[in-house]
Design an enzyme around this catalytic site. Sequence first.
Site, short mmCIF file in Angstrom:
data_model
loop_
_atom_site.label_atom_id
_atom_site.label_comp_id
_atom_site.label_asym_id
_atom_site.label_seq_id
_atom_site.Cartn_x
_atom_site.Cartn_y
_atom_site.Cartn_z
N SER B 15 0.58 -1.24 -0.11
CA SER B 15 -0.06 -0.11 -0.01
C SER B 15 0.55 1.38 0.06
O SER B 15 0.46 2.37 -0.49
CB SER B 15 -0.91 -0.01 1.29
OG SER B 15 -0.18 -0.04 2.54
N ASP B 192 -1.02 7.16 9.89
CA ASP B 192 -1.82 6.10 10.75
C ASP B 192 -0.96 5.30 11.51
O ASP B 192 -1.47 4.37 12.13
CB ASP B 192 -2.63 5.69 9.94
CG ASP B 192 -1.99 4.76 8.73
OD1 ASP B 192 -0.80 4.73 8.67
OD2 ASP B 192 -2.99 4.39 8.03
N HIS B 195 1.33 4.00 7.12
CA HIS B 195 1.38 4.73 5.73
C HIS B 195 2.14 5.95 6.17
O HIS B 195 1.88 6.66 7.19
CB HIS B 195 0.08 4.63 5.26
CG HIS B 195 -0.47 3.40 5.00
ND1 HIS B 195 -1.55 2.80 6.03
CD2 HIS B 195 -0.44 2.45 4.07
CE1 HIS B 195 -1.94 1.75 5.26
NE2 HIS B 195 -1.09 1.46 4.32
#
Lengths: 250, 250
Positions: B15, B192, B195
């Site tokens: 991600s 967070d 990330h």
Amino acid sequence: MARAIQDAIVLFGDSITEFAWDVEVSGFGARLTNAYARKLDVINRGFSGYNTEWALPVLKQCLAPHEHRGRVPTVKLLVVWFGANDACDSPSVQHVPLDRYCDNIRAILDTVQSPESEFYSPATKVILITPPPINTLQWDRDDFRRFENPRDYAEGLKVVGKERNVPVLDAWTPLWKAAGEDMKSLDRVLSDGLHLNAGGYKVFIIYDGLMGLIDEVYPQLHYSRLQETFTLWGDVDPTNLADSLKRRTP
Amino acid sequence: MARAIQDAIVLFGDSITEFAWDVEVSGFGARLTNAYARKLDVINRGFSGYNTEWALPVLKQCLAPHEHRGRVPTVKLLVVWFGANDACDSPSVQHVPLDRYCDNIRAILDTVQSPESEFYSPATKVILITPPPINTLQWDRDDFRRFENPRDYAEGLKVVGKERNVPVLDAWTPLWKAAGEDMKSLDRVLSDGLHLNAGGYKVFIIYDGLMGLIDEVYPQLHYSRLQETFTLWGDVDPTNLADSLKRRTP
């Protein structure tokens, strides 16, 4: 070599497209790449300074003929954004007369839409974007820019779009409105009088405008309706990786 | 169809790669696309949540075998950035033991570097990036993350890089230093806890780090040393469009 595992959106235009991945101005190219991640590749085919006269021979090199099918990505959406340079006054080398600009746009459309074209691609949807307004008070790199020109070219593009039944995103009007219809205030949306700043590229004007138009005219191409090429991680079956990680054909 | 007019940089990861075109966090993917405009296409092959165990079968589908040469872009640079999910603790389905993670990275390298591989590509340069640090005080979506793990996986990756003579961009250390070596302060660089935020992706840490490493180890691939695929507009000869707008073979 990179396999064509995803089909593509091609953004084809001048510097306003070329610079559309600049994070400093919240480029709409970067925003599209982000929105279509794992679904469609978004390809930068922006050519700073180019007009439609030069765009046409370049486009034919950027597209693949039929016989390449299956090995190269299908262009699901071609976004064509020219006119800012065509609209330069003569004797600028960038100048293309309005009638000729309209003819060149027709020829660009024919390249993918005419069954006679080597690059005929019924699977390719097209969106045209009008040139933005120019702020001649801000722009200081040449004397060939007049306020009226991009407005007239934008109107010409809208006529071609209507005639050919191709959707047109009117960039001129919302940018002009964002400046309170006052050339002095175009610096709210333009960085140097010609190119868009973050205010211009930003969501509600270009990116949201384009996503809204896609949703309206090509809803099947809106990113929210496309499946990821590879499965989401929560759906991976660790006991059967081969099957659960097999690419889904679009 | 889109013709492979430019070769490519493929960003292959989880991600942290997939989200690297997000303009809100100044994604390094968007920055690379911008820097390499008209030179190399930068392709998003980020797969949120994926570990190296799942990455391997996906990579083999993202690459084309030798016989596609000429019709598909050569991957000039493959940037591999996994480990953040591998580093989850068992029994998370994302967990991959450290030894196995290192083996998977070796297998990823073999895919393009081993002459026995169907995807062997001596023209493909590789850069590995280490996982970033985790802030377990910020991360609240699962209980599988421990501070020590990505640090250990980053160290493991550096060992594999050294062993295989593949350059490694250490993302862990500068991000950790940017937080003053204090987990509480990792929110300066992480959105967070896992990330990267704009502070993390931003120029000096990831984008500049990567560009600096390219400049050092693969100087011929630095964007400043690559020629535009099509000529700059000032060099277009209006009296000879066909020749002056012919694509330059890289």
